[in-house]
Design a protein around this motif. Structure first.
Motif: not given
Length: 388
Positions: A59-75
């Motif tokens: 769910l976090l990945r889908l949120f960040l994808d909307k703004f062309d952002l990425s973050i590692t799985a240990d966020a």
């Protein structure tokens, strides 16, 4: 041509497609516009890989994808971390989500949050400024941020587009998880109401066809102008009622009070039309027995009111008022803000910058407008009585 028959047709369509509001747990437990205790907490849990949704970081990945952002799985995802609504952190990256439903910006607010993250050692800082319709933050809030940062790292997001689409995607993902799916459906309903979305496509198509009929569409600009003028009439009437009662109960109006202006109607019109420099309307009077403290009724989207101390919470009078309120046997159920030791929102809590059909129907009644003013003045009388 737009005539009474046109409006009858619009009303008939509304009745035809009207869906009775279903039970919604969010509405029962919280105000729909409660930024922190409803929206930030619910969204924060959805975005948290360790949240109760059992979808990990998806769910976090889908949120960040909307703004062309990425973050590692240990966020790490925190809500209200050092007053930041939602904070997403991983490695050297910090994503600040500032959540605004109706509240205005505090002075240097986004600048402060950026500095907090800088001091904690984050070198890649992003700010997502989330509002109902995606409007930008105030200049006061970003005053210490460089133009380069604002251009490249400050993202405007909206409930109307981004969160609405995101929640619908989450609903698809939770098809086999009935409790989560139902919570998301109810939350989507809250968003639709806040952003005045017309969810029924058939209803929208009927309205579009009605506008395309004859010369109806050509009359819309005049209709919109008349609509704004009606809003001016209603809001000016409310301010006149508030001003008269405040003057009668507490003394003369001072400062920039709306009824002290040369042309109060034009001041309200500037506010309704969002002209530059017209963010606030207010009524202000001296609080008896205090040197530099005032009774203030002010409008910034909503109308709020209470006791105002220009020198903010560091002043002796602010501290004195807080002591009186805290020691009192009577519970005011007031809020406490940085320059208002006692504060309330007028009820019903109307967002005058985003009026829906229910709010418009309420404002159209002279009885309701008087009751709205009476509520404010009655509360102020309770406060003054307590402080005396």
């Amino acid at each position: 041509m737009i005539n009474e028959q046109f409006f009858n047709h619009v009303r008939l369509l509304e009745k035809t497609y009207f869906r009775k509001p279903q039970y919604n747990l969010f509405r029962v437990l919280r105000s729909e516009s409660d930024e922190v205790r409803l929206h930030s907490r619910f969204l924060g849990d959805l975005l948290n890989p360790k949240g109760g949704h059992q979808h990990g970081g998806e769910l976090l990945r889908l949120f960040l994808d909307k703004f062309d952002l990425s973050i590692t799985a240990d966020a790490l995802v925190d809500v209200e971390y050092k007053n930041i609504d939602i904070l997403i952190r991983s490695g050297d990256t910090a994503v600040i989500v500032e959540n605004k439903i109706y509240a205005g910006d505090q002075k240097e607010q986004l600048s402060r949050y950026y500095e907090v993250m800088q001091k904690e050692g984050y070198t890649n800082i992003k700010i997502i400024y989330l509002t109902l319709m995606g409007h930008p933050p105030s200049d006061d809030s970003t005053v210490n941020l460089s133009p380069e940062f604002i251009k490249q790292h400050l993202i405007h997001a909206s409930y109307d587009e981004h969160i609405h689409e995101l929640i619908n995607r989450y609903i698809e993902l939770s098809a086999t998880d009935a409790p989560l799916r139902e919570a998301l459906i109810q939350y989507a309903d809250i968003i639709s109401k806040l952003t005045h979305k017309l969810e029924n496509k058939e209803h929208m198509e009927e309205l579009k066809q009605l506008l395309k009929t004859g010369s109806n569409l050509a009359a819309i600009p005049n209709l919109l102008e008349a609509y704004n003028e009606v809003l001016v009439d209603y809001q000016l009437d409310i301010w006149k009622r508030i001003s008269e009662e405040v003057r009668n109960k507490f003394g003369s109006l001072i400062g920039d009070s709306i009824c002290n202006k040369d042309d109060p109607e034009e001041a309200v019109r500037a506010y309704v039309n969002n002209r530059r420099g017209s963010k606030y309307l207010n009524v202000e009077t001296q609080l008896e027995g205090y040197d530099d403290t005032y009774l203030l009724v002010e409008q910034d989207h909503h109308i709020y009111f209470g006791v105002y101390c220009p020198d903010a919470e560091g002043s002796d009078e602010y501290k004195r008022i807080r002591r009186v309120v805290e020691d009192a046997s009577v519970e005011l159920n007031s809020e406490v803000w940085s320059n208002m030791p006692v504060a309330f929102y007028a009820e019903p809590k109307i967002n005058f910058k985003n009026l829906g059909s229910e709010e418009l129907e309420y404002l159209s009644s002279e009885h309701n407008r008087q009751a709205y003013a009476d509520f404010i003045v009655t509360k102020l009388q309770e406060v003054v009585s307590l402080l005396k």
